[in-house]
Design a protein around this motif. Structure first.
Motif, PDB file in Angstrom:
ATOM      1  N   ARG A 161      47.132 -11.243 -15.722  1.00 50.58           N
ATOM      2  CA  ARG A 161      46.473 -10.934 -14.458  1.00 50.58           C
ATOM      3  C   ARG A 161      46.125 -12.168 -13.629  1.00 50.58           C
ATOM      4  NH1 ARG A 161      41.998  -7.479 -15.505  1.00 50.58           N
ATOM      5  NH2 ARG A 161      42.556  -7.207 -17.694  1.00 50.58           N
ATOM      6  N   ILE A 162      46.560 -13.342 -14.032  1.00 50.31           N
ATOM      7  CA  ILE A 162      46.206 -14.589 -13.344  1.00 50.31           C
ATOM      8  C   ILE A 162      46.624 -14.541 -11.875  1.00 50.31           C
ATOM      9  CG2 ILE A 162      46.701 -17.066 -13.214  1.00 50.31           C
ATOM     10  CD1 ILE A 162      47.112 -17.013 -16.254  1.00 50.31           C
ATOM     11  N   LYS A 163      45.690 -14.930 -10.979  1.00 53.03           N
ATOM     12  CA  LYS A 163      45.995 -15.107  -9.562  1.00 53.03           C
ATOM     13  C   LYS A 163      45.648 -16.509  -9.077  1.00 53.03           C
ATOM     14  CE  LYS A 163      45.277 -10.214  -8.488  1.00 53.03           C
ATOM     15  NZ  LYS A 163      44.475  -9.223  -7.720  1.00 53.03           N
ATOM     16  N   SER A 164      44.826 -17.215  -9.839  1.00 58.51           N
ATOM     17  CA  SER A 164      44.460 -18.591  -9.508  1.00 58.51           C
ATOM     18  C   SER A 164      44.079 -19.288 -10.809  1.00 58.51           C
ATOM     19  CB  SER A 164      43.294 -18.636  -8.507  1.00 58.51           C
ATOM     20  OG  SER A 164      42.202 -17.856  -8.961  1.00 58.51           O
ATOM     21  N   GLY A 187      44.209 -24.218  -8.241  1.00 60.47           N
ATOM     22  CA  GLY A 187      45.316 -23.717  -7.439  1.00 60.47           C
ATOM     23  C   GLY A 187      45.323 -22.211  -7.354  1.00 60.47           C
ATOM     24  N   GLY A 188      46.061 -21.713  -6.371  1.00 61.04           N
ATOM     25  CA  GLY A 188      46.228 -20.283  -6.174  1.00 61.04           C
ATOM     26  C   GLY A 188      47.690 -19.906  -6.278  1.00 61.04           C
ATOM     27  N   CYS A 189      47.952 -18.745  -6.876  1.00 68.24           N
ATOM     28  CA  CYS A 189      49.322 -18.321  -7.173  1.00 68.24           C
ATOM     29  C   CYS A 189      49.773 -17.133  -6.322  1.00 68.24           C
ATOM     30  CB  CYS A 189      49.443 -17.940  -8.648  1.00 68.24           C
ATOM     31  SG  CYS A 189      48.973 -19.259  -9.802  1.00 68.24           S
ATOM     32  N   ARG A 190      49.023 -16.773  -5.297  1.00 72.20           N
ATOM     33  CA  ARG A 190      49.361 -15.594  -4.507  1.00 72.20           C
ATOM     34  C   ARG A 190      50.525 -15.889  -3.560  1.00 72.20           C
ATOM     35  NH1 ARG A 190      43.821 -15.491  -5.106  1.00 72.20           N
ATOM     36  NH2 ARG A 190      42.894 -13.482  -5.708  1.00 72.20           N
ATOM     37  N   PRO A 191      51.465 -14.974  -3.443  1.00 67.18           N
ATOM     38  CA  PRO A 191      52.556 -15.164  -2.478  1.00 67.18           C
ATOM     39  C   PRO A 191      52.008 -15.368  -1.065  1.00 67.18           C
ATOM     40  CG  PRO A 191      53.024 -13.315  -3.932  1.00 67.18           C
ATOM     41  CD  PRO A 191      51.607 -13.719  -4.211  1.00 67.18           C
ATOM     42  N   ALA A 200      35.218 -19.153  -4.436  1.00 64.99           N
ATOM     43  CA  ALA A 200      36.007 -19.686  -3.324  1.00 64.99           C
ATOM     44  C   ALA A 200      37.348 -20.208  -3.818  1.00 64.99           C
ATOM     45  CB  ALA A 200      35.235 -20.792  -2.607  1.00 64.99           C
ATOM     46  N   ILE A 201      37.363 -20.821  -4.997  1.00 64.95           N
ATOM     47  CA  ILE A 201      38.638 -21.250  -5.578  1.00 64.95           C
ATOM     48  C   ILE A 201      39.495 -20.032  -5.894  1.00 64.95           C
ATOM     49  CG2 ILE A 201      39.683 -22.250  -7.652  1.00 64.95           C
ATOM     50  CD1 ILE A 201      37.488 -24.335  -7.646  1.00 64.95           C
ATOM     51  N   ALA A 202      38.882 -18.995  -6.447  1.00 64.90           N
ATOM     52  CA  ALA A 202      39.632 -17.800  -6.827  1.00 64.90           C
ATOM     53  C   ALA A 202      40.284 -17.125  -5.632  1.00 64.90           C
ATOM     54  CB  ALA A 202      38.705 -16.818  -7.548  1.00 64.90           C
ATOM     55  N   GLU A 203      39.620 -17.124  -4.502  1.00 67.31           N
ATOM     56  CA  GLU A 203      40.108 -16.363  -3.354  1.00 67.31           C
ATOM     57  C   GLU A 203      40.567 -17.243  -2.204  1.00 67.31           C
ATOM     58  OE1 GLU A 203      37.970 -12.209  -3.294  1.00 67.31           O
ATOM     59  OE2 GLU A 203      36.458 -13.776  -3.002  1.00 67.31           O
ATOM     60  N   GLY A 204      40.489 -18.569  -2.374  1.00 68.76           N
ATOM     61  CA  GLY A 204      40.760 -19.468  -1.267  1.00 68.76           C
ATOM     62  C   GLY A 204      42.199 -19.900  -1.165  1.00 68.76           C
ATOM     63  N   THR A 205      42.434 -20.834  -0.236  1.00 73.48           N
ATOM     64  CA  THR A 205      43.768 -21.373  -0.002  1.00 73.48           C
ATOM     65  C   THR A 205      43.766 -22.895  -0.067  1.00 73.48           C
ATOM     66  OG1 THR A 205      43.372 -21.322   2.387  1.00 73.48           O
ATOM     67  CG2 THR A 205      44.491 -19.419   1.412  1.00 73.48           C
ATOM     68  N   GLY A 206      42.768 -23.467  -0.739  1.00 70.49           N
ATOM     69  CA  GLY A 206      42.719 -24.915  -0.897  1.00 70.49           C
ATOM     70  C   GLY A 206      41.591 -25.540  -0.127  1.00 70.49           C
ATOM     71  N   ALA A 215      52.839 -23.065 -12.335  1.00 70.44           N
ATOM     72  CA  ALA A 215      51.763 -23.003 -11.338  1.00 70.44           C
ATOM     73  C   ALA A 215      52.036 -24.031 -10.241  1.00 70.44           C
ATOM     74  CB  ALA A 215      50.413 -23.291 -11.992  1.00 70.44           C
ATOM     75  N   PRO A 216      51.828 -23.659  -8.963  1.00 70.08           N
ATOM     76  CA  PRO A 216      51.239 -22.399  -8.506  1.00 70.08           C
ATOM     77  C   PRO A 216      52.253 -21.309  -8.184  1.00 70.08           C
ATOM     78  CG  PRO A 216      51.452 -23.859  -6.632  1.00 70.08           C
ATOM     79  CD  PRO A 216      52.031 -24.604  -7.820  1.00 70.08           C
ATOM     80  N   HIS A 217      53.507 -21.440  -8.621  1.00 72.16           N
ATOM     81  CA  HIS A 217      54.505 -20.415  -8.311  1.00 72.16           C
ATOM     82  C   HIS A 217      54.049 -19.041  -8.760  1.00 72.16           C
ATOM     83  CE1 HIS A 217      58.112 -23.452  -8.090  1.00 72.16           C
ATOM     84  NE2 HIS A 217      57.168 -23.699  -7.209  1.00 72.16           N
ATOM     85  N   GLY A 218      53.396 -18.994  -9.948  1.00 66.71           N
ATOM     86  CA  GLY A 218      52.874 -17.726 -10.413  1.00 66.71           C
ATOM     87  C   GLY A 218      53.867 -16.880 -11.180  1.00 66.71           C
ATOM     88  N   PHE A 219      54.765 -17.524 -11.953  1.00 66.82           N
ATOM     89  CA  PHE A 219      55.687 -16.782 -12.809  1.00 66.82           C
ATOM     90  C   PHE A 219      55.511 -17.252 -14.250  1.00 66.82           C
ATOM     91  CE2 PHE A 219      57.497 -16.205  -8.671  1.00 66.82           C
ATOM     92  CZ  PHE A 219      57.932 -14.883  -8.693  1.00 66.82           C
TER      93      PHE A 219
END
Length: 304
Positions: A26-29, A91-95, A118-124, A184-188
């Motif tokens: 379930r990782i997103k960041s 880092g964040g892994c969201r497309p 903020a790290i979990a939902e942010g963009t840097g 990371a951060p590609h998210g695969f």
């Protein structure tokens, strides 16, 4: 069969014919914290407590469940002296919102000032941007012996070719798929790797692409969606990180229908999860009754 003759869980998964498709976590960041000393089974919990205070591991687990932020302990392969200052990445892994930064800290106590949601939902915007990706290989043998036995050779091999990008890390889910790799951060996420099969995965990641062999799936997405995305990639040959994207999952029990966009084409994919009809016992995890995903239908969606 006596316990001493039982296979480890990763070996059993291979013996039973299990494949890792659709098992990315379930990782997103991510929050990656370097620790070069010994890694006991609870190294992550100890480090988080040192950095954030009592109750930190539980709070971080809640953030993982609620927002997808995963904290991992990392270190370079081989024997390394303790750095003067630990390396920390976030880092964040969201497309469409991927980012990776190195945080400037003097010691672990500096991490207490971080705004973790903020790290979990942010963009840097928390540190110095890093030209990713990082290759994170689980080697946490005190958590599960399979990760050390199968993960360390993968990390060692990748470190020869990609020394600045390769890190050993603690558990991120799926011991029976060792060797496990998170890009990371590609998210695969990839599983059942060995040194030879890990190399093309790394090369694909550096091209900004996905490798199909040993692909567990895109992190932070539903398992049915992961399977559907992989099936469409196999059909179309599209390997760009977000050239293929799964939409909402319409599930009915163990079967689901997913629309997957691949370039200008939308596919409708029907996926079923079913028992494999085999079982076994492992030294690590006891009795296993594995399941698998089947793609029942894959066709071009008819425009509304």
């Amino acid at each position: 069969m006596s316990a001493t003759k039982l296979p480890h869980c990763a070996a059993l998964a291979r013996q039973l014919g299990e494949r890792p498709t659709g098992t990315a976590s379930r990782i997103k960041s991510v929050l990656l914290i370097e620790h070069t000393g010994p890694w006991p089974v609870d190294v992550r919990e100890r480090l988080l407590t040192d950095a954030f205070g009592p109750g930190a591991p539980e709070r971080m687990d809640d953030l993982h469940v609620e927002l997808g932020l995963r904290s991992l302990v990392i270190r370079k392969p081989g024997r390394n002296a303790a750095p003067s200052r630990p390396t920390v990445f976030a880092g964040g892994c969201r497309p469409g919102g991927r980012w990776l930064e190195r945080l400037d800290i003097n010691d672990y106590s500096d991490l207490a000032a971080l705004d973790l949601p903020a790290i979990a939902e942010g963009t840097g915007g928390f540190g110095e941007p890093v030209d990713g990706p990082l290759l994170l290989v689980c080697v946490h043998g005190r958590k599960d012996a399979c990760c050390a036995m199968l993960g360390r050779p993968v990390a060692d091999a990748l470190a020869v070719q990609y020394p600045e990008r390769t890190w050993q890390c603690t558990h991120f889910g799926g011991d029976r798929w060792a060797g496990n790799l998170l890009v990371a951060p590609h998210g695969f996420m990839y599983g059942q790797l060995d040194p030879s099969s890990a190399e093309p995965v790394a090369r694909a990641a550096l091209r900004g692409e996905v490798a199909l062999d040993n692909l567990r799936g895109r992190v932070g997405t539903d398992p049915f969606a992961q399977v559907a995305e992989i099936a469409v990639r196999e059909r179309t040959g599209l390997l760009g990180l977000d050239e293929v994207m799964a939409g909402p999952v319409h599930a009915d029990g163990d079967q689901a229908t997913i629309e997957v966009r691949a370039g200008d084409t939308v596919f409708q994919v029907v996926v079923r999860r079913r028992p494999m009809g085999v079982h076994g016992h492992s030294l690590c995890s006891g009795e296993a009754h594995p399941h698998r995903f089947d793609v029942l239908d894959l066709r071009t969606a008819v425009p509304a």
